[in-house]
Write an enzyme that holds these catalytic residues in place. Structure first.
Site, PDB file in Angstrom:
ATOM      1  N   HIS A 109       0.826  -1.223   0.000  1.00  0.00           N
ATOM      2  CA  HIS A 109       0.000   0.000   0.000  1.00  0.00           C
ATOM      3  C   HIS A 109       0.854   1.266   0.000  1.00  0.00           C
ATOM      4  O   HIS A 109       0.400   2.335   0.423  1.00  0.00           O
ATOM      5  CB  HIS A 109      -0.966  -0.014   1.194  1.00  0.00           C
ATOM      6  N   CYS A 147       7.087  19.737 -13.469  1.00  0.00           N
ATOM      7  CA  CYS A 147       5.907  19.978 -14.315  1.00  0.00           C
ATOM      8  C   CYS A 147       4.853  20.865 -13.656  1.00  0.00           C
ATOM      9  O   CYS A 147       3.821  21.146 -14.264  1.00  0.00           O
ATOM     10  CB  CYS A 147       5.274  18.629 -14.674  1.00  0.00           C
TER      11      CYS A 147
HETATM   12  N1  APR Z   1      -1.218  -6.990  17.870  1.00  0.00           N
HETATM   13  C1  APR Z   1      -1.770  -7.700  16.853  1.00  0.00           C
HETATM   14  N2  APR Z   1      -2.919  -7.315  16.206  1.00  0.00           N
HETATM   15  C2  APR Z   1      -3.516  -6.180  16.630  1.00  0.00           C
HETATM   16  C3  APR Z   1      -2.997  -5.393  17.701  1.00  0.00           C
HETATM   17  C4  APR Z   1      -1.786  -5.851  18.321  1.00  0.00           C
HETATM   18  N3  APR Z   1      -1.229  -5.188  19.325  1.00  0.00           N
HETATM   19  N4  APR Z   1      -3.839  -4.332  17.895  1.00  0.00           N
HETATM   20  C5  APR Z   1      -4.844  -4.447  16.980  1.00  0.00           C
HETATM   21  N5  APR Z   1      -4.655  -5.557  16.237  1.00  0.00           N
HETATM   22  C6  APR Z   1      -5.470  -6.065  15.128  1.00  0.00           C
HETATM   23  C7  APR Z   1      -6.951  -5.709  15.190  1.00  0.00           C
HETATM   24  O1  APR Z   1      -7.677  -6.655  15.967  1.00  0.00           O
HETATM   25  C8  APR Z   1      -7.342  -5.766  13.711  1.00  0.00           C
HETATM   26  O2  APR Z   1      -7.743  -7.084  13.344  1.00  0.00           O
HETATM   27  O3  APR Z   1      -4.986  -5.472  13.958  1.00  0.00           O
HETATM   28  C9  APR Z   1      -6.029  -5.436  12.979  1.00  0.00           C
HETATM   29  C10 APR Z   1      -5.994  -4.061  12.329  1.00  0.00           C
HETATM   30  O4  APR Z   1      -6.949  -4.076  11.296  1.00  0.00           O
HETATM   31  P1  APR Z   1      -7.182  -2.769  10.397  1.00  0.00           P
HETATM   32  O5  APR Z   1      -7.271  -1.593  11.272  1.00  0.00           O
HETATM   33  O6  APR Z   1      -8.324  -3.091   9.497  1.00  0.00           O
HETATM   34  O7  APR Z   1      -5.805  -2.648   9.584  1.00  0.00           O
HETATM   35  P2  APR Z   1      -5.331  -3.447   8.283  1.00  0.00           P
HETATM   36  O8  APR Z   1      -5.857  -4.837   8.257  1.00  0.00           O
HETATM   37  O9  APR Z   1      -3.882  -3.269   8.195  1.00  0.00           O
HETATM   38  O10 APR Z   1      -6.052  -2.570   7.135  1.00  0.00           O
HETATM   39  C11 APR Z   1      -5.794  -2.913   5.791  1.00  0.00           C
HETATM   40  O11 APR Z   1      -6.975  -0.950   5.059  1.00  0.00           O
HETATM   41  O12 APR Z   1      -7.446   1.208   5.569  1.00  0.00           O
HETATM   42  C12 APR Z   1      -6.754   0.407   4.685  1.00  0.00           C
HETATM   43  O13 APR Z   1      -4.795   0.824   3.431  1.00  0.00           O
HETATM   44  C13 APR Z   1      -5.251   0.656   4.742  1.00  0.00           C
HETATM   45  O14 APR Z   1      -3.434  -0.960   4.792  1.00  0.00           O
HETATM   46  C14 APR Z   1      -4.697  -0.646   5.328  1.00  0.00           C
HETATM   47  C15 APR Z   1      -5.755  -1.662   4.934  1.00  0.00           C
END
Ligand code: APR
Length: 242
Positions: A109, A147
């Site tokens: 990303h 540009c």
């Molecule tokens: N350790 C492990 N997991 C964790 C922790 C932690 N300390 N804290 C939170 N989480 C978990 C949450 O339970 C959740 O399942 O991390 C996950 C975060 O999920 P999202 O916020 O949806 O992030 P992500 O999956 O990376 O999002 C994907 O969405 O918004 C777009 O481009 C953005 O790259 C991002 C993509």
């Protein structure tokens, strides 16, 4: 784990949460509970209000520059030094894996640290980071010296294509690996979310590390429930123990 020759580690925002970087979808604390992605993470949003979007991403970049990798990032870098082969794939736009010593990271990303011209794609060295004490603020994006186009954040916005080379390498690694660790991702954003599924379908073991229970799609999937910063160092210790 000890017999695995090719590891894939696939990370999301949760791996950086313990460094103080908010995730996207965690209730209340997640960025998307305070900000509308439609207003901030699309090309249309940037064209509609470049100062709002550029200011928001510069605020996020300044916060990332202020924090440090946590034990989860460090454990992944340690693992890479000891297992035969490890491919690290991240959805994160921060550089905490690199700062923890991970040699090569596939960023699906994009990155907060690689702004470029919206028109000619010329790369720009990131400007002086914002003073975050002022909170989010409107900030006019720089203009391209070649540009005259607007400089945009180097991240992949909703509706945009992922970087082709990184995505191809990520899919290849997922299809070939023996074991995939999926750390701190809600697994709802595609095509990245296909990666653990592809690994499981290709016969690899898949281990999810997340405080939330994730739906497991196959008998080759395991869930370790808890924070990555606590579980990953323990897991690495176990793998590397004689
Ligand atoms: N350790 C492990 N997991 C964790 C922790 C932690 N300390 N804290 C939170 N989480 C978990 C949450 O339970 C959740 O399942 O991390 C996950 C975060 O999920 P999202 O916020 O949806 O992030 P992500 O999956 O990376 O999002 C994907 O969405 O918004 C777009 O481009 C953005 O790259 C991002 C993509």
């Amino acid at each position: 784990m000890r017999s695995a020759q090719h590891w894939v580690v696939f990370t999301g925002a949760g791996v950086s949460a313990e460094s103080g970087i908010p995730t996207f979808r965690d209730a209340l604390t997640g960025l998307w509970s305070n900000f509308d992605p439609e207003d901030l993470a699309t090309t249309e949003a940037f064209l509609r209000d470049p100062d709002l979007v550029w200011g928001w991403y510069e605020w996020r970049r300044a916060k990332v520059l202020k924090v440090a990798p946590n034990p989860a990032h460090q454990a992944i870098a340690e693992l890479a030094r000891h297992v035969p082969r490890l491919t690290l794939i991240t959805q994160n736009v921060d550089d905490l894996h690199e700062r923890a010593g991970s040699p090569s990271v596939l960023h699906l990303h994009g990155s907060l640290h690689h702004p470029r011209c919206m028109r000619c794609a010329k790369a720009l060295d990131p400007p002086q980071p914002l003073d975050t004490s002022q909170g989010e603020q409107l900030l006019a994006p720089p203009v391209c010296v070649d540009c005259g186009g607007l400089i945009r954040p180097g991240v992949v916005w909703f509706g945009e294509m992922l970087p082709e080379q990184a995505l191809t390498q990520a899919f290849e690694a997922a299809a070939q690996c023996d074991l995939l660790l999926s750390v701190g991702t809600s697994g709802v954003v595609y095509p990245a979310a296909q990666i653990p599924q592809l690994a499981a379908r290709s016969g690899a073991w898949v281990i999810h590390i997340n405080p939330q229970n994730l739906a497991l799609g196959s008998e080759r999937e395991f869930q370790l429930t808890g924070a990555a910063g606590a579980l990953l160092p323990l897991l690495v210790q176990q793998v590397l123990a004689d």
